[in-house]
Design an enzyme around this catalytic site. Structure first.
Site, PDB file in Angstrom:
ATOM      1  N   LEU A   1       0.840  -1.213   0.000  1.00  0.00           N
ATOM      2  CA  LEU A   1       0.000   0.000   0.000  1.00  0.00           C
ATOM      3  C   LEU A   1       0.866   1.251   0.000  1.00  0.00           C
ATOM      4  CD1 LEU A   1      -2.991  -1.009   2.330  1.00  0.00           C
ATOM      5  CD2 LEU A   1      -2.788  -1.208  -0.155  1.00  0.00           C
TER       6      LEU A   1
ATOM      7  N   PHE B   1       3.353  -8.457  -9.429  1.00  0.00           N
ATOM      8  CA  PHE B   1       3.081  -7.128  -9.989  1.00  0.00           C
ATOM      9  C   PHE B   1       3.783  -6.030  -9.197  1.00  0.00           C
ATOM     10  CE2 PHE B   1      -0.801  -9.525 -11.060  1.00  0.00           C
ATOM     11  CZ  PHE B   1      -0.996  -9.179 -12.386  1.00  0.00           C
TER      12      PHE B   1
ATOM     13  N   THR C   1       7.968  -5.041 -18.324  1.00  0.00           N
ATOM     14  CA  THR C   1       7.581  -3.991 -19.258  1.00  0.00           C
ATOM     15  C   THR C   1       8.393  -4.060 -20.550  1.00  0.00           C
ATOM     16  OG1 THR C   1       7.748  -1.589 -19.564  1.00  0.00           O
ATOM     17  CG2 THR C   1       9.180  -2.530 -17.922  1.00  0.00           C
ATOM     18  N   ASP C   2       7.836  -3.503 -21.624  1.00  0.00           N
ATOM     19  CA  ASP C   2       8.586  -3.405 -22.882  1.00  0.00           C
ATOM     20  C   ASP C   2       9.690  -2.341 -22.790  1.00  0.00           C
ATOM     21  OD1 ASP C   2       6.971  -1.134 -22.870  1.00  0.00           O
ATOM     22  OD2 ASP C   2       6.216  -1.379 -24.912  1.00  0.00           O
ATOM     23  N   GLU C   3       9.630  -1.495 -21.742  1.00  0.00           N
ATOM     24  CA  GLU C   3      10.597  -0.389 -21.661  1.00  0.00           C
ATOM     25  C   GLU C   3      12.025  -0.877 -21.431  1.00  0.00           C
ATOM     26  OE1 GLU C   3       9.163   3.022 -19.493  1.00  0.00           O
ATOM     27  OE2 GLU C   3       7.093   2.449 -19.853  1.00  0.00           O
TER      28      GLU C   3
ATOM     29  N   TYR D   1      13.552   3.745 -14.087  1.00  0.00           N
ATOM     30  CA  TYR D   1      12.483   2.740 -13.983  1.00  0.00           C
ATOM     31  C   TYR D   1      12.818   1.513 -14.829  1.00  0.00           C
ATOM     32  CZ  TYR D   1       8.113   0.376 -15.258  1.00  0.00           C
ATOM     33  OH  TYR D   1       7.153  -0.582 -15.520  1.00  0.00           O
TER      34      TYR D   1
ATOM     35  N   LYS E   1      13.597  -2.415 -13.757  1.00  0.00           N
ATOM     36  CA  LYS E   1      12.804  -3.563 -14.233  1.00  0.00           C
ATOM     37  C   LYS E   1      13.707  -4.546 -14.992  1.00  0.00           C
ATOM     38  CE  LYS E   1       8.927  -4.221 -13.935  1.00  0.00           C
ATOM     39  NZ  LYS E   1       8.080  -4.864 -12.867  1.00  0.00           N
TER      40      LYS E   1
ATOM     41  N   LYS F   1      -0.260   8.738 -14.595  1.00  0.00           N
ATOM     42  CA  LYS F   1       0.100   8.224 -15.920  1.00  0.00           C
ATOM     43  C   LYS F   1      -0.681   8.992 -16.982  1.00  0.00           C
ATOM     44  CE  LYS F   1       2.642   4.948 -14.085  1.00  0.00           C
ATOM     45  NZ  LYS F   1       2.097   3.776 -13.448  1.00  0.00           N
TER      46      LYS F   1
HETATM   47  P1  NAD Z   1       0.964   0.472  -9.828  1.00  0.00           P
HETATM   48  O1  NAD Z   1       1.992   1.497  -9.499  1.00  0.00           O
HETATM   49  O2  NAD Z   1      -0.430   0.910 -10.168  1.00  0.00           O
HETATM   50  O3  NAD Z   1       0.826  -0.574  -8.632  1.00  0.00           O
HETATM   51  C1  NAD Z   1       1.936  -1.102  -7.959  1.00  0.00           C
HETATM   52  C2  NAD Z   1       1.400  -1.828  -6.710  1.00  0.00           C
HETATM   53  O4  NAD Z   1       2.521  -2.433  -6.048  1.00  0.00           O
HETATM   54  C3  NAD Z   1       0.741  -0.898  -5.697  1.00  0.00           C
HETATM   55  O5  NAD Z   1      -0.444  -1.486  -5.216  1.00  0.00           O
HETATM   56  C4  NAD Z   1       1.789  -0.773  -4.602  1.00  0.00           C
HETATM   57  O6  NAD Z   1       1.210  -0.521  -3.318  1.00  0.00           O
HETATM   58  C5  NAD Z   1       2.447  -2.141  -4.661  1.00  0.00           C
HETATM   59  N1  NAD Z   1       3.819  -2.148  -4.136  1.00  0.00           N
HETATM   60  C6  NAD Z   1       4.815  -1.247  -4.389  1.00  0.00           C
HETATM   61  N2  NAD Z   1       5.938  -1.583  -3.734  1.00  0.00           N
HETATM   62  C7  NAD Z   1       5.655  -2.742  -3.066  1.00  0.00           C
HETATM   63  C8  NAD Z   1       6.407  -3.610  -2.230  1.00  0.00           C
HETATM   64  N3  NAD Z   1       7.692  -3.338  -1.938  1.00  0.00           N
HETATM   65  N4  NAD Z   1       5.815  -4.700  -1.733  1.00  0.00           N
HETATM   66  C9  NAD Z   1       4.517  -4.981  -2.015  1.00  0.00           C
HETATM   67  N5  NAD Z   1       3.746  -4.195  -2.780  1.00  0.00           N
HETATM   68  C10 NAD Z   1       4.317  -3.090  -3.317  1.00  0.00           C
HETATM   69  O7  NAD Z   1       1.576  -0.385 -11.012  1.00  0.00           O
HETATM   70  P2  NAD Z   1       0.853  -1.048 -12.265  1.00  0.00           P
HETATM   71  O8  NAD Z   1       0.722  -0.046 -13.332  1.00  0.00           O
HETATM   72  O9  NAD Z   1      -0.331  -1.799 -11.786  1.00  0.00           O
HETATM   73  O10 NAD Z   1       2.009  -2.067 -12.718  1.00  0.00           O
HETATM   74  C11 NAD Z   1       2.084  -3.368 -12.162  1.00  0.00           C
HETATM   75  C12 NAD Z   1       3.293  -4.077 -12.737  1.00  0.00           C
HETATM   76  O11 NAD Z   1       3.182  -4.135 -14.151  1.00  0.00           O
HETATM   77  C13 NAD Z   1       4.626  -3.375 -12.455  1.00  0.00           C
HETATM   78  O12 NAD Z   1       5.587  -4.360 -12.175  1.00  0.00           O
HETATM   79  C14 NAD Z   1       4.951  -2.654 -13.743  1.00  0.00           C
HETATM   80  O13 NAD Z   1       6.349  -2.536 -13.918  1.00  0.00           O
HETATM   81  C15 NAD Z   1       4.343  -3.598 -14.758  1.00  0.00           C
HETATM   82  N6  NAD Z   1       3.904  -2.967 -16.015  1.00  0.00           N
HETATM   83  C16 NAD Z   1       3.094  -1.876 -16.000  1.00  0.00           C
HETATM   84  C17 NAD Z   1       2.645  -1.318 -17.198  1.00  0.00           C
HETATM   85  C18 NAD Z   1       1.716  -0.121 -17.210  1.00  0.00           C
HETATM   86  O14 NAD Z   1       1.433   0.419 -18.296  1.00  0.00           O
HETATM   87  N7  NAD Z   1       1.192   0.318 -16.096  1.00  0.00           N
HETATM   88  C19 NAD Z   1       3.036  -1.872 -18.409  1.00  0.00           C
HETATM   89  C20 NAD Z   1       3.882  -3.003 -18.402  1.00  0.00           C
HETATM   90  C21 NAD Z   1       4.284  -3.541 -17.184  1.00  0.00           C
HETATM   91  P1  TYD Z   2       3.424   7.343 -18.985  1.00  0.00           P
HETATM   92  O1  TYD Z   2       1.943   7.156 -18.828  1.00  0.00           O
HETATM   93  O2  TYD Z   2       4.184   7.979 -17.871  1.00  0.00           O
HETATM   94  O3  TYD Z   2       4.032   5.919 -19.382  1.00  0.00           O
HETATM   95  P2  TYD Z   2       5.541   5.532 -19.854  1.00  0.00           P
HETATM   96  O4  TYD Z   2       6.448   6.677 -19.630  1.00  0.00           O
HETATM   97  O5  TYD Z   2       5.839   4.387 -18.963  1.00  0.00           O
HETATM   98  O6  TYD Z   2       5.412   5.164 -21.310  1.00  0.00           O
HETATM   99  O7  TYD Z   2       3.673   8.207 -20.286  1.00  0.00           O
HETATM  100  C1  TYD Z   2       3.220   7.782 -21.560  1.00  0.00           C
HETATM  101  C2  TYD Z   2       3.757   8.753 -22.570  1.00  0.00           C
HETATM  102  O8  TYD Z   2       3.152  10.033 -22.340  1.00  0.00           O
HETATM  103  C3  TYD Z   2       5.256   8.979 -22.444  1.00  0.00           C
HETATM  104  O9  TYD Z   2       5.805   9.153 -23.746  1.00  0.00           O
HETATM  105  C4  TYD Z   2       5.379  10.280 -21.659  1.00  0.00           C
HETATM  106  C5  TYD Z   2       4.140  11.048 -22.074  1.00  0.00           C
HETATM  107  N1  TYD Z   2       3.567  11.952 -21.038  1.00  0.00           N
HETATM  108  C6  TYD Z   2       3.276  13.271 -21.370  1.00  0.00           C
HETATM  109  O10 TYD Z   2       3.474  13.722 -22.517  1.00  0.00           O
HETATM  110  N2  TYD Z   2       2.757  14.077 -20.396  1.00  0.00           N
HETATM  111  C7  TYD Z   2       2.521  13.641 -19.132  1.00  0.00           C
HETATM  112  O11 TYD Z   2       2.081  14.456 -18.267  1.00  0.00           O
HETATM  113  C8  TYD Z   2       2.821  12.277 -18.807  1.00  0.00           C
HETATM  114  C9  TYD Z   2       2.592  11.747 -17.419  1.00  0.00           C
HETATM  115  C10 TYD Z   2       3.335  11.459 -19.796  1.00  0.00           C
END
Ligand code: NAD
Ligand code: TYD
Length: 357
Positions: A33, A79, A132-134, A158, A162, A197
């Site tokens: 959390l 996750f 992630t693809d990043e 980040y 990862k 995001k």
């Molecule tokens: P998020 O930031 O919404 O959620 C992360 C969750 O992890 C939160 O509930 C947080 O409380 C919990 N957490 C953080 N540190 C912790 C710890 N030390 N122990 C236990 N719980 C912990 O993230 P998300 O967007 O749901 O992403 C989930 C996973 O998917 C991540 O590993 C992220 O790298 C990966 N991912 C995300 C995206 C995306 O677009 N959001 C895309 C590809 C991969």
């Molecule tokens: P984000 O949602 O942070 O995902 P990621 O950086 O992991 O791809 O950002 C998506 C794209 O949007 C990225 O190219 C950065 C851009 N972005 C903005 O242009 N303005 C914003 O305020 C944010 C948060 C992201």
């Protein structure tokens, strides 16, 4: 049962909700959390006897060992992570702590548990690491999409963290035989995404008549996948993915950021017109670019499509409409997660960017 870590975040909560909707198998959710974790995301299952929640850190090895011994999961879906690139630029240490050290400690605890399992349970066990693809870095406009064998070239704190965690997962398979699976997914969107995001931030600001910050020229390209499609892909990988392998997951929806922002504005113009009828796109504001900003990500999903038969179901335009509608219908959720610390982040991140654009 399965153990899910980070289940109170955006993707983890969608995974838990979808899992319990379709299956009887219980879920134990271990989540620290942090600012990104919201137990309200799982309110719909909070009274469900198949759902158990423990607040704790994946890096707390003793706690994880105790939970594994008590609940004896057959699989783990990891996750838990720090997930926002901009925060990794202003505060990278938390990313090393959770994404690298946390994953490593989780692997240690899981490996000890797995080694002590009877042989049939050992063979069936899976550790699914959600990445992630990043990690692959940035693509030129005309370069082929990322395949699983693309070189790791992380460019942000980040993605570096990862990438490191992916390498540890790989090593625990090769060195200790742990049956791991890794997924590298593109940008997700959908309900319950924290409004730091791009997509939820734009919806949030647009509804309040605030500037819509677009970094640099807004021509950076991401591939977008609806979170429910990602969760179905994870279930497919967990069920039939080959241990030791990684799978790329994408939405077949490459879009420039500016086009994403305009799609959101268009949806809002139809669903919630501004007083006076001015287009939401008038609020678009180009601000200073993110340092080290990757230009393009794209996913070649041939492996997961060919081996596991998974492909995305939700088209981008349909998904954006549904997501905008979800935020319109769930402003109470938005209010509950955009507390003082959210406002502090927005002010720290965006003050000064506009003037410096
Ligand atoms: P998020 O930031 O919404 O959620 C992360 C969750 O992890 C939160 O509930 C947080 O409380 C919990 N957490 C953080 N540190 C912790 C710890 N030390 N122990 C236990 N719980 C912990 O993230 P998300 O967007 O749901 O992403 C989930 C996973 O998917 C991540 O590993 C992220 O790298 C990966 N991912 C995300 C995206 C995306 O677009 N959001 C895309 C590809 C991969
Ligand atoms: P984000 O949602 O942070 O995902 P990621 O950086 O992991 O791809 O950002 C998506 C794209 O949007 C990225 O190219 C950065 C851009 N972005 C903005 O242009 N303005 C914003 O305020 C944010 C948060 C992201």
């Amino acid at each position: 049962m399965i153990l899910v870590t980070g289940g109170c975040g955006f993707i983890g909560s969608a995974f838990v909700l979808g899992w319990l909707q379709d299956r009887d198998e219980p879920v134990l959710n271990l989540d620290l959390l942090t600012y990104a974790g919201h137990p309200g995301n799982l309110q719909a299952v909070s009274g469900d006897p198949r759902y158990l929640f423990v607040r704790g850190d994946i890096g707390d090895q003793q706690l994880v060992e105790r939970l594994l011994a008590e609940h004896r999961p057959r699989a783990i879906v990891n996750f838990a992570a720090e997930s926002h690139v901009d925060r990794s630029i202003s505060g990278p240490l938390a990313f090393a702590q959770t994404n690298v050290v946390g994953t490593l400690k989780l692997l240690e605890a899981v490996n000890a548990y797995w080694r002590a399992l009877p042989a049939p349970a050992q063979a069936d066990f899976r550790f699914l690491h959600v990445s992630t693809d990043e990690v692959f870095g940035s693509l030129a406009a005309d370069a082929p999409a990322f395949s699983e064998s693309h070189r790791y070239e992380p460019n942000s704190p980040y993605s570096a963290s990862k990438a490191a965690s992916d390498h540890f997962v790989r090593a625990w398979h090769h060195t200790f035989g742990l049956p791991t699976l890794t997924t590298n997914c593109s940008n997700n969107y959908g309900p319950r995404q924290f409004p730091e995001k791009l997509i939820p931030l734009i919806i949030h600001n647009a509804l309040r008549g605030k500037p819509l910050p677009v970094y640099g020229d807004g021509r950076q390209v991401r591939d977008w996948l609806h979170v429910d499609d990602h969760c179905l892909a994870l279930r497919a990988v967990l069920a039939t993915g080959r241990p030791g392998e990684s799978y790329n997951i994408g939405g077949r929806s490459e879009r420039a950021n500016l086009d994403v922002v305009h799609a959101i504005c268009g949806a809002l113009d139809r669903l919630r017109p501004r007083p006076g009828g001015a287009p939401h796109a008038e609020l678009v504001t180009h601000v200073k670019d993110r340092p080290g900003h990757d230009r393009r990500y794209a996913i070649d999903d041939g492996k997961i499509a060919g081996e596991l038969g998974w492909q995305p179901r939700v088209g981008f335009e349909e998904g954006i409409r549904g997501t905008v509608q979800w935020y319109l219908d769930n402003q109470a959720w938005v209010e509950s997660v955009t507390s003082g610390s959210y406002r502090d982040w927005v002010s720290q991140q965006y003050t000064g960017l506009a003037t410096a654009a």
